[in-house]
Scaffold this active site. Structure first.
Site, PDB file in Angstrom:
ATOM      1  N   SER A 219       0.850  -1.187   0.000  1.00 43.94           N
ATOM      2  CA  SER A 219       0.000   0.000   0.000  1.00 43.94           C
ATOM      3  C   SER A 219       0.883   1.233   0.000  1.00 43.94           C
ATOM      4  CB  SER A 219      -0.902   0.021   1.237  1.00 43.94           C
ATOM      5  OG  SER A 219      -1.559   1.274   1.372  1.00 43.94           O
TER       6      SER A 219
ATOM      7  N   TYR B 155      -3.079  -0.310  10.436  1.00 42.40           N
ATOM      8  CA  TYR B 155      -2.990  -0.643   9.014  1.00 42.40           C
ATOM      9  C   TYR B 155      -1.648  -0.198   8.439  1.00 42.40           C
ATOM     10  CZ  TYR B 155      -4.278  -0.868   4.050  1.00 42.40           C
ATOM     11  OH  TYR B 155      -4.322  -1.145   2.705  1.00 42.40           O
TER      12      TYR B 155
END
Length: 681
Positions: A558, A571
């Site tokens: 990501s 996250y």
């Protein structure tokens, strides 16, 4: 010119489907059928006699009109007058092109002459196990007379071609009472004045042979059971098969990459348990359709099923080296200056007592069909040995077919493989969103795909979207469960032979400020993405190392693995963990030819499982926009002002694994439409 199907063609297709759908009658893509009839020649307006016959490479059970070759009978029969003799009979295949009617339909097969020259309106040439059992018995001619009287005539072995067509035409003319013939070492041919009569005659030959073998055959044609060679319990043999498969696939891919298929049917296991199996396997198969797919003979492991796996692995490596030497010697014994080059010395069939059969091919279907053909060969050997002695065609004749220039030309006509052909991909989180897009893209580029997901119904839907089990399978897996990952990798290995390309995509996200993030939130995200990726990489790398064929591991990381955003501690931290796993594993696995790279997406809203599960609403709240506008919001803040879709991430995975970046490892590719704060430094 009418577009309606000719009545003779309709009858031919119906007969072909009925015969070809029953594997007792003929094997997949084996045999052919034809019909003759009269149609109007649009160029003259006059009637013309035509023959419709299954073209090269088709399958009777699924035959369509487009799979038929269409020839003019007057020109076909006229070829007899220009036939230069058996030494030059291969030239006649090119002459078929001058007999085609209109565009001619499919390419005519080598058996076209048999159908055209036999004076019957309908002809079937089939490869039933029962018929080939009689055809490969050492006293096949006498057995044919005993079983059929003068209804069916024996034809000594001859390689398929124009001369065989002439031989059968002569037999038909000289034996008006006959309904067909047994072709020594090969199969059967039957004929009839109508399609129904032809089908009836074909089935009479097949079923009569079956009945004779059942009534007169010995109870144990393969001999007594060898102690220790009995089939292992199902769970144990499949566990052992999964352990052996990567090693076997790697060996079978020495000359060119192969995919695999595993078979542990009763026929295979019983054959390998019996005392005669080594000698019979060494004789090889006989029917040309069989050995063209199974090679001249299989590799047989000469250890009991109870032998330790490590011992079997070491023995297989020794046997493989010997097999390659033997195959090269076989080629040298029979090759002439005009022979095509040796195509490869690796086995297509590997037999492991107690466990089963491993078959290999350039794609999954080819590997599966090779296994099916060897089961046919086992049935043939059983039938022949039950009433006589199995006696296949000579090795020299097998070579003449295996290295036939006509077969070589057929191989040259095959389309160029897709970039990911022969590669097995395992995609976690493949049931939706980015994972689904990756699975679809990899499959479209030729890969076989194991779609792995905790939601097995979603995985099945994606696998079905890709195609049948020769292209994709669904695998249930929770990546936080170590044993479930081991099982998923084993299931993938049993489906295709191993693993070459892994995409660590499974993920989720909980967006909370630091003070609201619980230990449970932290553990869940790290378990799924950091720990899950590590476990999947470890188990698949184990298989890749055993294969010795290199491989690719791709992490879907990501932008957040690089960029520090608010309310995202769990996250972002786990994505940073994944990002560094890429670097660590690239450094460790490079010596095995395994490349490890990452893809860093951002703002993938449409089609994303993570955003649909609540992450989108949370992020929209953080940025103060409506959830339905989140994708547009992310796009506006990028350098390119473009929205990122799952397909864009799939594109990056393909580029990293398709071969053009063969010297790239440890790389992170941003797929974020340009986020300057996430540039790698």
């Amino acid at each position: 010119m009418s577009n309606e199907t000719h009545p003779a063609v309709a009858e031919l297709l119906a007969r072909s489907h009925e015969l070809g759908s029953d594997r007792r009658n003929t094997n997949y893509a084996g045999g052919n059928a034809s019909a003759k009839g009269v149609d109007v020649d649009p160029a003259t307006g006059r009637d013309v006699e035509l023959m419709w016959v299954k073209g090269s490479g088709g399958d009777l059970g699924t035959l369509t009109e487009a799979g038929l070759a269409v020839l003019r009978l007057d020109r076909m029969r006229a070829l007899v007058d220009v036939y230069p003799g058996e030494e030059r009979e291969d030239e006649m295949v090119a002459a078929f092109d001058y007999c085609l009617h209109g565009r001619g339909g499919a390419a005519p097969s080598i058996d076209t002459a048999m159908h055209g020259l036999v004076d019957a309106a309908h002809v079937d040439h089939l490869h039933p196990d029962s018929g080939i059992a009689i055809a490969t018995a050492v006293d096949g001619e006498e057995l044919t007379r005993t079983i059929f009287g003068d209804q069916v005539v024996w034809v000594p072995w001859r390689r398929p071609g124009f001369q065989l067509g002439l031989d059968i035409a002569k037999i038909k003319a000289e034996n008006p009472q006959a309904i067909g013939c047994v072709l020594g070492g090969h199969g059967i041919t039957a004929w009839g004045a109508t399609s129904e009569e032809c089908k009836r005659n074909s089935l009479h030959i097949i079923r009569t042979a079956e009945a004779y073998l059942a009534e007169h055959g010995a109870a144990e044609p393969f001999g007594k059971v060898l102690p220790g060679y009995e089939p292992l319990p199902e769970a144990q043999r499949r566990e052992r098969a999964a352990a052996l498969f990567p090693v076997l696939r790697g060996l079978a891919s020495t000359d060119s990459p192969q995919l695999g298929h595993f078979t542990d049917s009763d026929e295979v296991l019983d054959f390998l348990a019996r005392e005669k199996h080594p000698a019979l396997a060494a004789l090889g198969t006989s029917c040309p359709d069989h050995f063209l797919r199974t090679k001249v003979r299989p590799l047989v492991v000469d250890l009991p099923g109870t032998a330790p796996v490590e011992q079997v692995v070491e023995r297989v490596k020794e046997l493989h080296a010997a097999y390659r030497e033997d195959y090269a010697a076989y080629y040298d014994r029979h090759a002439t200056p005009d022979s095509p080059p040796m195509r490869g010395a690796d086995p297509a069939i590997v037999l492991v007592p107690g466990v089963g059969m491993f078959s290999f091919g350039r794609d999954k279907q080819t590997a599966r069909v090779a296994g099916e053909f060897y089961v046919n060969a086992i049935n043939v050997m059983r039938g022949a040995e039950s009433v006589s002695t199995y006696s296949p065609i000579p090795e020299s004749e097998k070579f003449r077919i295996e290295y036939w220039e006509l077969e070589e030309a057929k191989l040259r006509r095959m389309p160029k493989p897709k970039p990911l052909a022969t590669r097995v991909a395992l995609v976690t989180g493949g049931g939706s969103g980015i994972g689904r897009a990756i699975a679809l893209r990899l499959a479209s580029e030729g890969a076989c795909v194991a779609v792995a997901d905790r939601d097995v119904d979603a995985a099945k839907a994606v696998a079905e979207e890709i195609g049948g089990s020769d292209r994709a399978v669904a695998v249930a897996v929770d990546v936080t469960d170590e044993s479930a990952i081991v099982d998923a990798v084993a299931a993938t290995t049993l489906a295709f032979g191993g693993v070459d390309l892994v995409v660590n995509n499974a993920g989720l996200s909980v967006s909370k400020p630091l003070l609201e993030t619980s230990a449970k939130d932290w553990d869940l995200q790290h378990d799924v993405m950091a720990k899950g990726s590590f476990l999947v990489a470890r188990e698949t790398a184990r298989v890749m190392i055993e294969q010795g064929m290199g491989g690719d591991i791709v992490y879907i990381v990501s932008k957040n693995g690089v960029f520090a955003g608010p309310n995202n501690i769990a996250y972002g931290a786990t994505k940073a963990d994944q990002a560094h796993q890429v670097r660590l594993l690239a450094a460790e696995l490079g010596e095995h030819g395994i490349r490890v790279n990452g893809v860093n997406p951002d703002g993938v809203v449409r089609g994303s499982g993570i955003f649909a599960s609540g992450w989108g609403a949370q992020r929209a709240a953080v940025y103060g926009v409506a959830e339905e506008e989140l994708g547009a919001f992310y796009a506006k803040r990028t350098l390119l002002k473009r929205e990122v879709l799952p397909e864009h991430v799939a594109n990056a995975v393909f580029v990293l694994t398709a071969g053009e970046l063969s010297h790239t490892t440890g790389l992170h590719v941003p797929v974020d439409a340009g986020v300057a704060a996430a540039f790698l430094r």
